[in-house]
Design an enzyme around this catalytic site. Structure first.
Site, short mmCIF file in Angstrom:
data_model
loop_
_atom_site.label_atom_id
_atom_site.label_comp_id
_atom_site.label_asym_id
_atom_site.label_seq_id
_atom_site.Cartn_x
_atom_site.Cartn_y
_atom_site.Cartn_z
N CYS A 258 -12.26 8.77 28.36
CA CYS A 258 -13.24 9.68 28.00
C CYS A 258 -14.28 10.20 28.84
O CYS A 258 -14.44 11.34 29.31
CB CYS A 258 -13.77 9.36 26.67
SG CYS A 258 -12.78 8.78 25.46
N1 SAJ Z 1 -20.95 2.23 30.69
C1 SAJ Z 1 -21.84 1.60 31.72
N2 SAJ Z 1 -23.12 1.70 31.32
C2 SAJ Z 1 -23.59 1.73 29.94
C3 SAJ Z 1 -22.57 2.28 29.12
C4 SAJ Z 1 -21.07 2.49 29.60
O1 SAJ Z 1 -21.84 1.57 32.91
O2 SAJ Z 1 -24.46 1.91 29.47
C5 SAJ Z 1 -19.64 2.22 31.40
C6 SAJ Z 1 -18.71 1.24 30.71
O3 SAJ Z 1 -18.50 0.11 31.36
C7 SAJ Z 1 -17.39 2.01 30.70
C8 SAJ Z 1 -17.80 3.59 30.78
O4 SAJ Z 1 -19.13 3.35 31.33
O5 SAJ Z 1 -16.73 1.76 32.12
C9 SAJ Z 1 -17.48 4.23 29.34
O6 SAJ Z 1 -18.21 3.29 28.50
P1 SAJ Z 1 -18.07 3.96 26.90
O7 SAJ Z 1 -19.30 2.66 26.46
O8 SAJ Z 1 -18.89 5.09 26.80
O9 SAJ Z 1 -16.90 3.61 26.25
P2 SAJ Z 1 -15.76 4.56 25.86
O10 SAJ Z 1 -15.15 5.09 27.26
O11 SAJ Z 1 -14.66 3.64 25.20
O12 SAJ Z 1 -16.30 5.79 25.28
C10 SAJ Z 1 -16.20 5.83 24.02
C11 SAJ Z 1 -16.64 7.18 23.52
N3 SAJ Z 1 -15.90 7.58 22.23
C12 SAJ Z 1 -15.34 8.68 22.10
O13 SAJ Z 1 -15.09 9.42 23.11
C13 SAJ Z 1 -14.98 8.84 20.95
C14 SAJ Z 1 -17.97 7.47 23.54
O14 SAJ Z 1 -18.32 8.69 23.02
C15 SAJ Z 1 -18.50 6.40 22.98
O15 SAJ Z 1 -20.12 6.62 22.78
C16 SAJ Z 1 -18.49 5.21 23.38
O16 SAJ Z 1 -16.82 4.74 23.16
C17 SAJ Z 1 -19.14 3.87 22.62
O17 SAJ Z 1 -20.35 4.18 22.23
O18 SAJ Z 1 -18.63 2.81 22.55
#
Ligand code: SAJ
Length: 427
Positions: free
Chosen positions: A259
């Site tokens: 995403c």
């Molecule tokens: N990440 C960081 N720092 C942060 C947060 C994330 O480096 O503060 C990195 C993570 O390690 C990862 C990437 O960013 O590699 C994405 O992380 P993510 O927490 O956004 O996880 P995803 O990709 O599973 O995003 C999903 C998304 N959900 C949908 O699209 C429906 C996102 O909108 C959600 O907010 C997220 O999950 C969530 O909150 O877990």
């Protein structure tokens, strides 16, 4: 009414399961015969759907998984949950949506409600579905009804699921919205109607671009603090005590998943078509993409403190998946970190209890090493890239091997040989 889901992946299968649980007859269509066979055997391939509940759903006799698009003729309302990846040159690849629309043209039942769920640029629903069906003489709001409703599936999130996560929906006409709202309200707790598909499409991109830009910003803050000898992790912990107007993000080795690295590019691409260049999106993308280089450069400096060069060092990466406690490797920054260490001439191996193997950039399969503390002691450096919950941080911290911690996972063990990104000890 017979409901339909096209695309039985991490979005479509949970949606279909929820519909069946609410008593609907559901037809699930997917191109992958392997998926269909596994569903028929009650064998789940989706982390959040236990095989037992899939078998239970199959036991109701109300779920028909098939590869045959002709089944669309039975469907009164279909949700499209197919992938929207980026093409080689980083442009949106909407070919999966186009393929589904071609099949809908052939088999659509009069009065069908079509809801697109795939994350995509504003205007997609109108351009790739509405115009295509109207070109055949179908009248929207009569011959077919059309909505956009973004998916908010968060893999491995135990608190929020398909039922209790609020769902935004926009309809092409009032009648379309009324139908879509009525349908989704039957199996989603809170439906959020908006005035058009474009607003719904854009709201999803706002959600995920917001994350990408803020992650890039905190990554930049981390590199700034590193240069200034301030501990970014302590700074964030202090800032997040502010009970209003602040939300913490955390530095990392870059961003992964299907995403966050992709969705913003859909938005910036479409905006360019309106001669609008998004500085934030492009800068966030390059800042996040740069993090693997920052991790490798920091590793090199740390090895120099032990009179070692990265060139001949033995490095162990802990964690290859894109986020903790899952095996998903898509766009994982760890893969880039791995390749950069190799390019620097280091011997690199990795341990990940979830992602047990991957294919490197030459297509070679690389396997995770066994969990072996004696062997872990032999490395010149250990680099924590994904902070899986089940790693034994205390034991690893006390092996005495220099550690580069990209997630502050060793926060409880402030030992001199443990280094964090976003911090440096000024000599
Ligand atoms: N990440 C960081 N720092 C942060 C947060 C994330 O480096 O503060 C990195 C993570 O390690 C990862 C990437 O960013 O590699 C994405 O992380 P993510 O927490 O956004 O996880 P995803 O990709 O599973 O995003 C999903 C998304 N959900 C949908 O699209 C429906 C996102 O909108 C959600 O907010 C997220 O999950 C969530 O909150 O877990």
């Amino acid at each position: 009414a017979v409901l339909g889901v096209v695309g039985l992946g991490y979005v479509g299968l949970p949606l279909a399961v929820e519909m069946v649980k609410q008593g609907f007859k559901v037809v699930g269509i997917d191109l992958d015969a392997g998926k269909i066979e596994r569903i028929q055997r009650g064998e789940s391939y989706i982390h959040d759907i236990p095989s037992e509940s899939l078998a239970e759903v199959m036991g109701t006799g109300r779920f028909k998984p098939t590869t045959d698009y002709a089944s669309l003729q039975e469907i009164d309302a279909v949700s499209i949950c197919v992938p929207t990846p980026l093409s080689e040159n980083q442009d949106p690849d909407t070919s999966y949506i186009v393929t589904v629309v071609e099949q809908i043209k052939r088999y659509m039942k009069k009065g069908i409600l079509i809801t697109l769920e795939s994350t995509t640029y504003p205007g997609t629903t109108e351009e790739l579905i509405q115009r295509e069906l109207e070109a055949l003489g179908h009248v929207v709001g009569e011959d077919f009804f059309l909505c956009f409703s973004p998916e908010r599936v968060d893999p491995s999130n135990v608190k929020f699921n398909t039922f209790n996560t609020p769902k935004v929906i926009g309809g092409t006409t009032e009648a379309c919205l009324a139908l879509g709202n009525a349908l989704y309200s039957k199996y989603v707790q809170t439906v959020v109607p908006v005035s058009s598909p474009k607003v719904a499409e854009m709201s999803k991109l706002l959600e995920n671009t917001f994350r990408s830009v803020n992650i890039a910003f905190i990554n930049e803050m981390a590199m700034m603090c590193d240069r200034m000898g301030i501990d970014i992790w302590e700074v964030i912990d202090a800032a997040k005590t502010k009970p209003f107007g602040f939300m913490p993000f955390y530095p990392g080795p870059g961003i992964g998943g299907h995403c966050i690295p992709l969705d913003p590019m859909y938005l910036s691409w479409k905006a360019k078509g309106f001669r609008f260049y998004s500085q934030f999106i492009e800068l966030a993308q390059s800042t996040n993409d740069n993090m693997p280089y920052y991790v490798v450069n920091k590793t090199s400096k740390i090895l120099n403190e032990y009179a070692k060069s990265i060139k001949k060092s033995n490095i162990l990466i802990l964690g290859m998946a894109y986020k903790p406690d899952i095996s998903d490797l898509r766009e994982s920054p760890a893969l880039e970190v791995y390749e950069l260490y190799k390019d620097s001439g280091a011997q690199v191996e990795y341990y990940d209890p979830y992602a047990t193997s991957f294919r490197d950039k030459h297509g070679r399969t690389v396997h995770s090493v066994e969990y072996n503390l004696e062997k872990f002691k032999s490395y010149d450096c250990i680099v924590l890239v994904t902070n899986h919950s089940n790693l034994d941080y205390g034991t690893i911290a006390h092996l005495g091997v220099p550690i580069v911690d990209t997630r502050n996972a060793f926060r409880d063990y402030p030992l001199p040989h443990i280094y964090k990104i976003g911090h440096s000890v000024q000599h």
